[in-house]
Design a protein around this motif. Structure first.
Motif, PDB file in Angstrom:
ATOM      1  N   ASN A 209      20.557  17.612  23.788  1.00 10.17           N
ATOM      2  CA  ASN A 209      19.962  16.946  22.639  1.00 10.17           C
ATOM      3  C   ASN A 209      19.298  17.941  21.688  1.00 10.17           C
ATOM      4  OD1 ASN A 209      20.427  14.099  23.289  1.00 10.17           O
ATOM      5  ND2 ASN A 209      19.077  14.466  25.027  1.00 10.17           N
ATOM      6  N   ALA A 210      19.622  19.231  21.842  1.00 12.38           N
ATOM      7  CA  ALA A 210      18.940  20.250  21.050  1.00 12.38           C
ATOM      8  C   ALA A 210      19.060  19.989  19.557  1.00 12.38           C
ATOM      9  CB  ALA A 210      19.506  21.638  21.386  1.00 12.38           C
ATOM     10  N   GLY A 211      20.227  19.525  19.135  1.00 20.07           N
ATOM     11  CA  GLY A 211      20.402  19.256  17.719  1.00 20.07           C
ATOM     12  C   GLY A 211      19.619  18.057  17.240  1.00 20.07           C
ATOM     13  N   SER A 212      19.101  17.255  18.170  1.00 16.83           N
ATOM     14  CA  SER A 212      18.366  16.049  17.805  1.00 16.83           C
ATOM     15  C   SER A 212      16.870  16.163  18.053  1.00 16.83           C
ATOM     16  CB  SER A 212      18.923  14.856  18.611  1.00 16.83           C
ATOM     17  OG  SER A 212      20.300  14.680  18.379  1.00 16.83           O
TER      18      SER A 212
ATOM     19  N   MET B 278       7.765  16.812  16.934  1.00 19.17           N
ATOM     20  CA  MET B 278       6.910  16.991  15.767  1.00 19.17           C
ATOM     21  C   MET B 278       6.874  18.455  15.335  1.00 19.17           C
ATOM     22  SD  MET B 278       2.911  15.907  15.162  1.00 19.17           S
ATOM     23  CE  MET B 278       2.266  17.177  16.258  1.00 19.17           C
ATOM     24  N   LEU B 279       6.755  19.362  16.295  1.00 20.12           N
ATOM     25  CA  LEU B 279       6.754  20.789  15.957  1.00 20.12           C
ATOM     26  C   LEU B 279       8.066  21.187  15.288  1.00 20.12           C
ATOM     27  CD1 LEU B 279       5.060  22.343  19.109  1.00 20.12           C
ATOM     28  CD2 LEU B 279       4.092  22.176  16.814  1.00 20.12           C
ATOM     29  N   ALA B 280       9.188  20.669  15.816  1.00 20.12           N
ATOM     30  CA  ALA B 280      10.493  20.989  15.219  1.00 20.12           C
ATOM     31  C   ALA B 280      10.563  20.505  13.776  1.00 20.12           C
ATOM     32  CB  ALA B 280      11.612  20.365  16.048  1.00 20.12           C
ATOM     33  N   ARG B 281       9.969  19.358  13.491  1.00 14.86           N
ATOM     34  CA  ARG B 281       9.981  18.837  12.118  1.00 14.86           C
ATOM     35  C   ARG B 281       9.100  19.671  11.187  1.00 14.86           C
ATOM     36  NH1 ARG B 281      10.720  14.151  15.217  1.00 14.86           N
ATOM     37  NH2 ARG B 281       8.499  13.705  15.546  1.00 14.86           N
ATOM     38  N   PHE B 282       8.121  20.348  11.750  1.00 14.20           N
ATOM     39  CA  PHE B 282       7.304  21.267  10.968  1.00 14.20           C
ATOM     40  C   PHE B 282       7.960  22.645  10.849  1.00 14.20           C
ATOM     41  CE2 PHE B 282       3.753  18.312  11.698  1.00 14.20           C
ATOM     42  CZ  PHE B 282       3.149  18.356  10.439  1.00 14.20           C
ATOM     43  N   GLY B 283       9.123  22.811  11.470  1.00 11.89           N
ATOM     44  CA  GLY B 283       9.823  24.085  11.417  1.00 11.89           C
ATOM     45  C   GLY B 283       9.359  25.085  12.453  1.00 11.89           C
ATOM     46  N   VAL B 284       8.555  24.658  13.425  1.00 17.23           N
ATOM     47  CA  VAL B 284       8.058  25.537  14.482  1.00 17.23           C
ATOM     48  C   VAL B 284       9.031  25.479  15.645  1.00 17.23           C
ATOM     49  CG1 VAL B 284       6.164  26.022  16.060  1.00 17.23           C
ATOM     50  CG2 VAL B 284       5.687  25.116  13.771  1.00 17.23           C
TER      51      VAL B 284
ATOM     52  N   GLY C 290       7.718   0.407  13.748  1.00 16.65           N
ATOM     53  CA  GLY C 290       8.810   1.281  13.352  1.00 16.65           C
ATOM     54  C   GLY C 290       8.997   1.376  11.857  1.00 16.65           C
ATOM     55  N   LEU C 291       8.180   0.660  11.081  1.00 19.22           N
ATOM     56  CA  LEU C 291       8.330   0.696   9.633  1.00 19.22           C
ATOM     57  C   LEU C 291       8.023   2.078   9.066  1.00 19.22           C
ATOM     58  CD1 LEU C 291       6.720  -2.734   8.642  1.00 19.22           C
ATOM     59  CD2 LEU C 291       9.153  -2.143   8.780  1.00 19.22           C
ATOM     60  N   ALA C 292       7.024   2.755   9.656  1.00 13.46           N
ATOM     61  CA  ALA C 292       6.653   4.079   9.148  1.00 13.46           C
ATOM     62  C   ALA C 292       7.789   5.076   9.336  1.00 13.46           C
ATOM     63  CB  ALA C 292       5.384   4.570   9.853  1.00 13.46           C
ATOM     64  N   THR C 293       8.341   5.140  10.551  1.00  9.72           N
ATOM     65  CA  THR C 293       9.413   6.101  10.809  1.00  9.72           C
ATOM     66  C   THR C 293      10.705   5.717  10.089  1.00  9.72           C
ATOM     67  OG1 THR C 293       9.913   4.903  12.856  1.00  9.72           O
ATOM     68  CG2 THR C 293       8.474   6.831  13.032  1.00  9.72           C
ATOM     69  N   ALA C 294      10.884   4.425   9.810  1.00 11.69           N
ATOM     70  CA  ALA C 294      12.085   3.991   9.094  1.00 11.69           C
ATOM     71  C   ALA C 294      11.996   4.260   7.603  1.00 11.69           C
ATOM     72  CB  ALA C 294      12.326   2.501   9.336  1.00 11.69           C
ATOM     73  N   SER C 295      10.802   4.535   7.113  1.00 13.13           N
ATOM     74  CA  SER C 295      10.620   4.713   5.670  1.00 13.13           C
ATOM     75  C   SER C 295      10.878   6.142   5.207  1.00 13.13           C
ATOM     76  CB  SER C 295       9.184   4.316   5.284  1.00 13.13           C
ATOM     77  OG  SER C 295       8.241   5.230   5.840  1.00 13.13           O
ATOM     78  N   VAL C 296      11.185   7.048   6.130  1.00 14.70           N
ATOM     79  CA  VAL C 296      11.396   8.445   5.759  1.00 14.70           C
ATOM     80  C   VAL C 296      12.852   8.822   6.026  1.00 14.70           C
ATOM     81  CG1 VAL C 296       9.004   9.097   6.190  1.00 14.70           C
ATOM     82  CG2 VAL C 296      10.659   9.212   8.046  1.00 14.70           C
ATOM     83  N   PRO C 297      13.404   9.772   5.277  1.00 18.64           N
ATOM     84  CA  PRO C 297      14.791  10.198   5.528  1.00 18.64           C
ATOM     85  C   PRO C 297      14.895  10.918   6.859  1.00 18.64           C
ATOM     86  CG  PRO C 297      13.748  11.625   3.898  1.00 18.64           C
ATOM     87  CD  PRO C 297      12.782  10.497   4.145  1.00 18.64           C
ATOM     88  N   GLY C 298      15.907  10.590   7.635  1.00 20.84           N
ATOM     89  CA  GLY C 298      16.086  11.204   8.946  1.00 20.84           C
ATOM     90  C   GLY C 298      17.518  11.599   9.204  1.00 20.84           C
ATOM     91  N   GLY C 299      17.706  12.578  10.078  1.00 24.82           N
ATOM     92  CA  GLY C 299      19.032  13.047  10.427  1.00 24.82           C
ATOM     93  C   GLY C 299      19.508  14.138   9.500  1.00 24.82           C
TER      94      GLY C 299
END
Length: 383
Positions: free
Chosen positions: A222-225, A237-243, A322-331
């Motif tokens: 799941n590394a790509g995810s 969360m760290l991966a989303r911050f680029g860490v 889940g509204l918060a996480t659904a409101s942002v672009p993902g993938g």
């Protein structure tokens, strides 16, 4: 009509609705239940002598998208009865099991109308997504809750946690929980149950066991995810911050576990085993490398614990719909270009858990003292 009859009618109505869905999908040959299909495919692989940790040949690519079997061999053995049924019926078994498990958990965490609360909690993403996927997580949560918060004697305490860990390794964190709360005998029984199930898996499936414990268990397919918004863990969360440094992740996970252990000991000392259990569950979700949003099914126990405490349940519901996480672009690594506001929304589950842990830590520091008699008496009254 008394509460018991109302509860039975409500549960039967839910089960009837789920049965109708499964029946219609089966009649029309439509796929149903991505994760329950993987469990069934693992069982079929064992019966057909196929390797567990290669692409599962029994999967329907339209429903399972070539998902791997990521559970230990002992789980595949426990899933063997699923091979007897069509995929839609297997989904029904897990969907009904999820509803009953959540109801049982709510009975231990909330003494006021658990069925009504369960209906209201159906809007939470971990609940409806777990049912839709045919997930096993609610059943494992129930095993842990039954073990940690028993309604009867503890003669066989720890065994259910050991069996839950034999299906999925994450419940292993509740074995240290038993030791932290002074239940050493239960902790050793949990270890024995897990070790025994793993040994049976090794005897029956030696090749798969060797592959799982030497490579598949740490194979990061799941590394790509990891950075996908659906992974609500510290690592994600760290991966989303680029860490990308594992040192940061390891340090934060260690700090989380240390503070969690201190909170568990303090809540246990104050006579609030439910809060102690929720802390351990929160730590498990945070430190696990992958915690998909449906893994946060423990929010049901949290909502039961907070029931009747002013705006706290509403706040928890607002985060976990889940509204918060659904409101942002993902993938597609779009998470790396999030704005500050999107970072908050896209990490809502993680930030909410960290904030709750910080609040609990501060409150315990500024209000040291004796046992929480209110919580203790409430629990005693219900059990």
């Amino acid at each position: 009509m008394d509460q018991g009859k109302k509860a039975s009618i409500a549960l039967l109505a839910v089960i009837a609705g789920l049965t109708a869905i499964a029946g219609c999908r089966w009649l029309y040959g439509l796929p149903l239940g991505v994760d329950s299909t993987v469990y069934r495919a693992g069982a079929l692989a064992v019966l057909r002598g196929q390797p567990l940790y290669d692409p599962l040949l029994a999967l329907d690519p339209e429903s399972a998208l070539e998902l791997p079997f990521t559970y230990p061999p002992s789980a595949a053995l426990l899933f063997l009865p699923l091979a007897l049924f069509p995929a839609q019926l297997v989904w029904l078994l897990f969907a009904v099991g999820t509803v009953l498990a959540l109801w049982s958990v709510l009975r231990r965490f909330s003494g006021t109308r658990p069925v009504l609360l369960l209906v209201l909690l159906a809007v939470l993403e971990p609940v409806w997504r777990s049912i839709g996927l045919g997930q096993v997580n609610a059943l494992l949560m129930a095993l842990v809750v039954w073990d940690v918060l028993p309604s009867r004697d503890r003669r066989y305490g720890g065994v259910l946690i050991g069996l839950a860990a034999a299906v999925k390794l994450t419940p292993l964190i509740f074995i240290p929980h038993l030791f932290l709360t002074g239940r050493r005998a239960d902790g050793f029984r949990a270890l024995a149950a897990f070790s025994g199930a793993s040994a049976i898996g090794a005897l029956v499936l030696p090749g798969d066991s060797a592959r799982y414990w030497t490579s598949a268990v740490v194979d990061n397919r799941n590394a790509g995810s990891v950075g996908w918004v659906g992974n609500q863990s510290l690592h994600g969360m760290l991966a989303r911050f680029g860490v990308t440094s594992m040192a940061w992740y390891a340090a934060l996970a260690a700090l989380c576990l240390l503070l969690g252990a201190l909170l568990v000991r303090e809540f246990h000392r104050r006579g609030d085993p439910r809060a102690a259990l929720l802390v351990t569950a929160g730590c498990a979700l945070l430190v696990s490398p992958i915690s998909w949003t449906h893994h946060w099914i423990w929010v049901v126990a949290l909502a039961g614990y907070l029931a009747g405490r002013r705006a706290a349940p509403a706040g928890a519901a607002a985060v976990f719909t889940g509204l918060a996480t659904a409101s942002v672009p993902g993938g597609g690594h779009r998470e790396l270009s999030w704005s500050p506001i999107q970072m908050v929304l896209g990490n809502a589950y993680v930030l909410a858990a960290l904030a709750a842990g910080a609040v609990l830590t501060v409150r315990l520091l500024i209000r040291p003292g004796g046992r929480d008699r209110t919580s203790r008496d409430r629990l005693s009254a219900k059990h």
